[in-house]
Design an enzyme around this catalytic site. Structure first.
Site, mmCIF file in Angstrom:
data_model
loop_
_atom_site.group_PDB
_atom_site.id
_atom_site.type_symbol
_atom_site.label_atom_id
_atom_site.label_comp_id
_atom_site.label_asym_id
_atom_site.label_seq_id
_atom_site.Cartn_x
_atom_site.Cartn_y
_atom_site.Cartn_z
ATOM 1 N N ASP A 98 124.985 81.560 22.232
ATOM 2 C CA ASP A 98 124.482 80.698 21.179
ATOM 3 C C ASP A 98 124.276 79.306 21.773
ATOM 4 O O ASP A 98 125.246 78.604 22.051
ATOM 5 C CB ASP A 98 125.503 80.649 20.043
ATOM 6 C CG ASP A 98 124.896 80.272 18.709
ATOM 7 O OD1 ASP A 98 123.916 79.503 18.724
ATOM 8 O OD2 ASP A 98 125.399 80.723 17.671
ATOM 9 N N ASP A 152 120.282 77.719 18.231
ATOM 10 C CA ASP A 152 120.740 77.049 17.026
ATOM 11 C C ASP A 152 119.719 75.989 16.597
ATOM 12 O O ASP A 152 119.214 75.226 17.433
ATOM 13 C CB ASP A 152 122.100 76.399 17.312
ATOM 14 C CG ASP A 152 122.702 75.736 16.110
ATOM 15 O OD1 ASP A 152 123.003 76.447 15.139
ATOM 16 O OD2 ASP A 152 122.872 74.499 16.133
ATOM 17 N N GLU A 189 117.105 80.200 15.128
ATOM 18 C CA GLU A 189 117.505 79.812 13.784
ATOM 19 C C GLU A 189 116.536 78.727 13.327
ATOM 20 O O GLU A 189 116.520 77.634 13.887
ATOM 21 C CB GLU A 189 118.938 79.277 13.769
ATOM 22 C CG GLU A 189 119.394 78.875 12.370
ATOM 23 C CD GLU A 189 120.675 78.058 12.378
ATOM 24 O OE1 GLU A 189 121.445 78.169 11.415
ATOM 25 O OE2 GLU A 189 120.892 77.283 13.339
ATOM 26 N N HIS A 196 127.938 83.353 10.226
ATOM 27 C CA HIS A 196 129.039 82.397 10.184
ATOM 28 C C HIS A 196 128.795 81.236 9.237
ATOM 29 O O HIS A 196 129.721 80.484 8.935
ATOM 30 C CB HIS A 196 129.292 81.851 11.596
ATOM 31 C CG HIS A 196 128.127 81.091 12.150
ATOM 32 N ND1 HIS A 196 126.934 81.706 12.489
ATOM 33 C CD2 HIS A 196 127.940 79.766 12.396
ATOM 34 C CE1 HIS A 196 126.088 80.796 12.916
ATOM 35 N NE2 HIS A 196 126.663 79.614 12.877
ATOM 36 N N ASP A 197 127.574 81.065 8.748
ATOM 37 C CA ASP A 197 127.232 79.953 7.855
ATOM 38 C C ASP A 197 127.138 80.374 6.397
ATOM 39 O O ASP A 197 126.865 79.538 5.536
ATOM 40 C CB ASP A 197 125.890 79.331 8.265
ATOM 41 C CG ASP A 197 126.002 78.447 9.487
ATOM 42 O OD1 ASP A 197 127.098 77.912 9.742
ATOM 43 O OD2 ASP A 197 124.993 78.292 10.200
#
Length: 424
Positions: free
Chosen positions: A107, A204, A246, A320-321
């Protein structure tokens, strides 16, 4: 008839695809019993993951970090966070995955670093420091830009009497992608890990690296795609890997990353379904609305055969968000049925399926008794703004919203057994 043909083609394609399993290292598996998940813990569960049918492990940032934003504030891209283990542990994980025909996706946080990164520490020293232009400094705040985590996006620095820009927390200063040296540095960091055997990259908030602060443009700036193309040329384009970006917000712009004419990334995450509950509400996720499953149905169809038809989809219902998918798309009183229904539609669409740790056993949101129990910097940033300062919400209203939407819901320990702390 065309729809039926496309449906069966999508069913066929899925068998030639891979399954990507997202691991949040801090809460996946604790090997040394210090209460924090680690790389050796992941190693101990590789056979479990292989038997589950996983092909690629996406690890959220495992780099050196003060953990203000749980690893998304990187202090050194070339070092492993000591709370997770060592570089030797990471090399062993890569090797053991390869033995099982599995691979690692890292990531990369290319939009910002930690304020403890050596680049920023140097940048703060003086206006003529060689690293000064690695970050975005101005004499005064511009355009009243707000941080994603609440409050102003500008932080004053007394040493040089200027402000630095941070789209996220104060400890996450944004990199200045207008400086070619930033491109060179990030490319070197990516190549370092790909040379060690990493086979995938999740980028990200990649849509932010084209920003033009002076023109009040934060996302999808004119320089975005040229920069991604250059980054690919200098780094990941030289390797046989899988990439996903993302890219929040405007889907019509986000899919440009995967347009055949651009050939920048393999996939992008779209959040229209997963973020429906906070989209368009007065205070976002802190005043959520109920999920509309008819909206979900039409949106999924759009991505399969409409707007996103030129692209390969990244299929996901958790990460995870976000909160847990059963709470979001199903009902707790029908937990098993909800989980199976969600899994069915998530697996049988065109695209690559992403699973978040715990999703395979139907984990659900956790309810906290007080805000002090929350770890996430976003929660505390908006609590200060919405409850303490502006008094938009009461403490009770804010806490209830956190129990539904806060990112901590998906960051609790993976439940390996039914003992106290679920094996942690």
């Amino acid at each position: 008839i065309i729809g039926i043909i496309k449906y069966y083609i999508s069913i066929t394609w899925v068998f030639f695809d891979k399954i990507i399993y997202q691991i949040y290292p801090k809460s996946f598996k604790d090997d040394n019993n210090d209460g924090i998940g680690d790389i050796k813990g992941i190693l101990s569960k590789l056979d479990y993951l292989h038997n589950l049918g996983v092909d690629i492990l996406w690890l959220t940032p495992y780099f050196k970090s003060p953990m203000e934003d749980n690893g998304y504030d990187v202090a050194d891209y070339l070092a492993v966070n000591e709370i997770f283990g060592s570089m030797e542990d990471m090399d062993l994980l890569i090797a053991e995955c390869k033995k099982r025909d599995m691979y690692i996706m890292m990531d990369i946080v290319a939009n910002h670093t930690s304020k403890e990164h050596k680049w920023f520490l140097e940048s703060k020293k003086s206006k003529d420091n060689p690293y000064r232009d690695y970050y975005i400094w101005r004499d005064e705040p511009l355009h009243d830009m707000q941080s994603v985590f609440g409050g102003s996006a500008w932080e004053y620095d007394e040493a040089t009497n200027q402000y630095y820009f941070h789209a996220f927390a104060k400890g996450q200063p944004d990199l200045n992608w207008s400086n070619p040296k930033v491109m060179e540095e990030i490319s070197k960091c990516i190549n370092f890990w790909l040379d060690r055997g990493i086979k995938g990259i999740r980028f990200d908030v990649i849509h932010l690296i084209g920003k033009n602060i002076d023109e009040n443009i934060l996302d999808y700036g004119l320089d975005l795609h040229p920069r991604v193309k250059e980054l690919k040329k200098l780094s990941f384009g030289k390797y046989d890997i899988v990439t996903v970006g993302e890219a929040w917000g405007d889907l019509a712009k986000a899919i440009d990353f995967t347009d055949p004419e651009n050939e920048e990334l393999d996939m992008v995450f779209q959040f229209e379904c997963t973020c429906y509950t906070s989209s368009g509400t007065k205070y976002g996720k802190f005043s959520p609305k109920p999920m509309d499953m008819e909206f979900v149905k039409h949106t999924l169809a759009k991505y399969q055969y409409g707007l996103n038809d030129c692209s390969w989809n990244a299929l996901f219902v958790e990460n995870h968000d976000l909160g847990r998918c059963i709470n979001r798309f199903g009902k707790l009183e029908y937990r098993n049925k909800s989980a199976k229904a969600i899994a069915t539609y998530n697996y049988l669409l065109k695209g690559t399926t992403y699973i978040y740790q715990g999703q395979e056993i139907g984990m659900t949101n956790i309810r906290m008794d007080s805000l002090e129990e929350y770890d996430d910097v976003e929660v505390h940033g908006f609590y200060k703004e919405y409850v303490l300062e502006k008094k938009f919400l009461t403490y009770e209203e804010f806490l209830e919203a956190c129990n539904k939407e806060a990112r901590d819901n998906n960051r609790t320990p993976m439940q390996w057994d039914d003992s106290i702390n679920a094996g942690f």
